[in-house]
Write an enzyme that holds these catalytic residues in place. Sequence first.
Site, PDB file in Angstrom:
ATOM      1  N   GLU A  55      44.001  80.558 -19.729  1.00  0.00           N
ATOM      2  CA  GLU A  55      44.375  80.461 -18.314  1.00  0.00           C
ATOM      3  C   GLU A  55      45.790  80.994 -18.093  1.00  0.00           C
ATOM      4  OE1 GLU A  55      43.156  78.196 -20.330  1.00  0.00           O
ATOM      5  OE2 GLU A  55      42.155  76.549 -19.295  1.00  0.00           O
ATOM      6  N   SER A 105      18.546  82.620 -57.440  1.00  0.00           N
ATOM      7  CA  SER A 105      19.968  82.800 -57.136  1.00  0.00           C
ATOM      8  C   SER A 105      20.720  83.371 -58.331  1.00  0.00           C
ATOM      9  CB  SER A 105      20.592  81.471 -56.724  1.00  0.00           C
ATOM     10  OG  SER A 105      20.585  80.584 -57.813  1.00  0.00           O
ATOM     11  N   ALA A 106      20.079  83.453 -59.470  1.00  0.00           N
ATOM     12  CA  ALA A 106      20.670  84.060 -60.677  1.00  0.00           C
ATOM     13  C   ALA A 106      19.520  84.390 -61.628  1.00  0.00           C
ATOM     14  CB  ALA A 106      21.648  83.084 -61.339  1.00  0.00           C
ATOM     15  N   CYS A 163      42.864  72.351 -20.264  1.00  0.00           N
ATOM     16  CA  CYS A 163      43.460  71.195 -20.950  1.00  0.00           C
ATOM     17  C   CYS A 163      44.452  70.503 -20.021  1.00  0.00           C
ATOM     18  CB  CYS A 163      44.139  71.632 -22.245  1.00  0.00           C
ATOM     19  SG  CYS A 163      45.695  72.474 -21.975  1.00  0.00           S
ATOM     20  N   GLY A 221      26.952  76.140 -55.356  1.00  0.00           N
ATOM     21  CA  GLY A 221      25.662  76.722 -55.694  1.00  0.00           C
ATOM     22  C   GLY A 221      24.494  75.891 -55.234  1.00  0.00           C
TER      23      GLY A 221
HETATM   24  N1  LIG Z   1      23.104  83.208 -55.144  1.00  0.00           N
HETATM   25  C1  LIG Z   1      24.008  82.479 -54.551  1.00  0.00           C
HETATM   26  O1  LIG Z   1      24.170  82.502 -53.354  1.00  0.00           O
HETATM   27  C2  LIG Z   1      24.859  81.614 -55.388  1.00  0.00           C
HETATM   28  C3  LIG Z   1      25.970  80.996 -54.823  1.00  0.00           C
HETATM   29  C4  LIG Z   1      26.730  80.179 -55.613  1.00  0.00           C
HETATM   30  C5  LIG Z   1      26.358  79.975 -56.926  1.00  0.00           C
HETATM   31  N2  LIG Z   1      25.281  80.599 -57.454  1.00  0.00           N
HETATM   32  C6  LIG Z   1      24.846  80.357 -58.830  1.00  0.00           C
HETATM   33  O2  LIG Z   1      24.635  78.968 -58.966  1.00  0.00           O
HETATM   34  C7  LIG Z   1      24.910  78.572 -60.305  1.00  0.00           C
HETATM   35  C8  LIG Z   1      25.763  77.318 -60.295  1.00  0.00           C
HETATM   36  O3  LIG Z   1      25.097  76.339 -59.519  1.00  0.00           O
HETATM   37  P1  LIG Z   1      25.040  74.820 -59.903  1.00  0.00           P
HETATM   38  O4  LIG Z   1      23.931  74.249 -59.109  1.00  0.00           O
HETATM   39  O5  LIG Z   1      25.077  74.665 -61.385  1.00  0.00           O
HETATM   40  O6  LIG Z   1      26.445  74.337 -59.410  1.00  0.00           O
HETATM   41  P2  LIG Z   1      27.063  74.016 -57.968  1.00  0.00           P
HETATM   42  O7  LIG Z   1      26.010  73.678 -57.008  1.00  0.00           O
HETATM   43  O8  LIG Z   1      28.041  75.063 -57.650  1.00  0.00           O
HETATM   44  O9  LIG Z   1      27.872  72.732 -58.354  1.00  0.00           O
HETATM   45  C9  LIG Z   1      27.160  71.564 -58.675  1.00  0.00           C
HETATM   46  C10 LIG Z   1      28.147  70.565 -59.145  1.00  0.00           C
HETATM   47  O10 LIG Z   1      28.921  70.095 -58.035  1.00  0.00           O
HETATM   48  C11 LIG Z   1      29.417  68.825 -58.394  1.00  0.00           C
HETATM   49  N3  LIG Z   1      29.272  67.882 -57.313  1.00  0.00           N
HETATM   50  C12 LIG Z   1      30.254  67.045 -56.894  1.00  0.00           C
HETATM   51  N4  LIG Z   1      29.791  66.229 -55.942  1.00  0.00           N
HETATM   52  C13 LIG Z   1      28.499  66.546 -55.749  1.00  0.00           C
HETATM   53  C14 LIG Z   1      27.505  66.016 -54.894  1.00  0.00           C
HETATM   54  N5  LIG Z   1      27.739  65.023 -54.041  1.00  0.00           N
HETATM   55  N6  LIG Z   1      26.268  66.551 -54.972  1.00  0.00           N
HETATM   56  C15 LIG Z   1      25.990  67.559 -55.819  1.00  0.00           C
HETATM   57  N7  LIG Z   1      26.900  68.102 -56.639  1.00  0.00           N
HETATM   58  C16 LIG Z   1      28.151  67.581 -56.616  1.00  0.00           C
HETATM   59  C17 LIG Z   1      28.579  68.328 -59.566  1.00  0.00           C
HETATM   60  O11 LIG Z   1      29.380  68.359 -60.740  1.00  0.00           O
HETATM   61  P3  LIG Z   1      30.392  67.127 -60.981  1.00  0.00           P
HETATM   62  O12 LIG Z   1      29.622  65.881 -60.777  1.00  0.00           O
HETATM   63  O13 LIG Z   1      30.927  67.331 -62.333  1.00  0.00           O
HETATM   64  O14 LIG Z   1      31.437  67.282 -59.963  1.00  0.00           O
HETATM   65  C18 LIG Z   1      27.478  69.349 -59.688  1.00  0.00           C
HETATM   66  O15 LIG Z   1      27.021  69.546 -60.986  1.00  0.00           O
HETATM   67  C19 LIG Z   1      25.578  79.764 -60.947  1.00  0.00           C
HETATM   68  O16 LIG Z   1      24.641  80.384 -61.789  1.00  0.00           O
HETATM   69  C20 LIG Z   1      25.928  80.672 -59.809  1.00  0.00           C
HETATM   70  O17 LIG Z   1      25.880  82.018 -60.182  1.00  0.00           O
HETATM   71  C21 LIG Z   1      24.527  81.408 -56.702  1.00  0.00           C
END
Ligand SMILES: NC(=O)c1ccc[n+]([C@@H]2O[C@H](COP(=O)([O-])OP(=O)(O)OC[C@H]3O[C@@H](n4cnc5c(N)ncnc54)[C@H](OP(=O)(O)O)[C@@H]3O)[C@@H](O)[C@H]2O)c1
Length: 353
Positions: free
Chosen positions: A56, A164-165, A79, A284
């Site tokens: 504005e 995703s991988a 506002c 992930g």
């Molecule tokens: N294609 C895509 O778009 C894409 C994107 C990203 C990743 N990726 C692939 O995904 C893979 C990794 O994925 P990921 O599933 O192993 O790991 P992630 O989803 O990145 O992380 C999972 C971790 O987050 C932590 N976390 C903390 N609080 C959480 C909660 N409330 N709920 C769930 N998790 C929680 C946990 O570890 P803690 O309990 O130790 O904290 C859990 O093991 C890799 O291979 C990567 O290349 C692909």
Amino acid sequence: MGGVSVDEAMRRAIELGARGLGTTSPNPVVGCVLLDADGTVVGEGFHAYTGGPHAEIVALAQAGERARGGTAVVTLEPCDHTGRTGPCSHALIRAGIARVVVAVPDPNPVASGGAATLRAAGVRVEFGVRADEAEAGNVAWLTSMRRGWPYLIWKYAATLDGRSAAVDGSSMWITSEAARMDVHALRGTVDAVIAGVGTVLTDDPRLTARNLRDGTLAIRQPLRVVVDSAGRTPADARVRDGAARTWIATVAEVGAGPDGRVDLPALLAELHHRGVRAALLEGGPRLAGAFLAAGLVDRVVGYVAPKLLGGGPAALIDAGVTTIADAIDLELTDVTRVGSDLRITALPRKREA
Ligand SMILES: NC(=O)c1ccc[n+]([C@@H]2O[C@H](COP(=O)([O-])OP(=O)(O)OC[C@H]3O[C@@H](n4cnc5c(N)ncnc54)[C@H](OP(=O)(O)O)[C@@H]3O)[C@@H](O)[C@H]2O)c1
């Protein structure tokens, strides 16, 4: 030049407001068009950046004396409070505006009340013109202000068979450079980027918004958030490189959910408290599953590549669904080809509690 209808002026104001997307947070995007008594446009403005003049004020400065007796067409209720800038309601009254047409009321208790102040000064105030369109243009801010936690977009990349991988864990790159550039543009519109510690340990991503060709960082960087219950993020992880602010969100700081991991609603509440209005969840699959199972995702953006892997982790793991009747239903809102990939945007349908 002929006059412009209030409806046309609002369409223009919404267009103008959108120019501020990504640079106004924690403030909303707002556009304003001023019409004189004949309906001629005498001023235009939008809120361009945090701490900068409101829409504005920009429009009033342009119009000068021609604003007197005119109509202000604004996407959001003006506002009524003094923040970094003075109240817009007072500025409109001082300029002699006779009528204010607003698309959407301000849900922010700190700033609302502009309509009441204007009416008390004898200005006619109307609401609701192109409200749906204005609401859509400001959806992240409005949603987060109404409920107190950020608007969350889950973005992922997957092959046509939903991987995703690959089996060996490699995932760079599933999608084309054009799709990855699109993701960087998306990062530039949010206040925070969220990833699980699993992704940080596997891929060591930077999570910055940058030009992929030359690596130049965008001026405004989202806060990087690693959801990491026990603080396992390595000291030399790229997210700690100092290129942008980083928050390693641990159970010790945020609190634990029922499964002992980081409490996700508490994490989002803390982000809101830190001024985050829109956040991009970049995975992930396990963290995305937890957010989706908790019903905390507002929009899904999937980049789907015309590739097949036949093995490897799914794009989404453990989203709390075991039978088809419980599938998370989405409404498709956009399908666009980006480079050689498809970008699919969809909104989770509200589920019965
Ligand atoms: N294609 C895509 O778009 C894409 C994107 C990203 C990743 N990726 C692939 O995904 C893979 C990794 O994925 P990921 O599933 O192993 O790991 P992630 O989803 O990145 O992380 C999972 C971790 O987050 C932590 N976390 C903390 N609080 C959480 C909660 N409330 N709920 C769930 N998790 C929680 C946990 O570890 P803690 O309990 O130790 O904290 C859990 O093991 C890799 O291979 C990567 O290349 C692909």
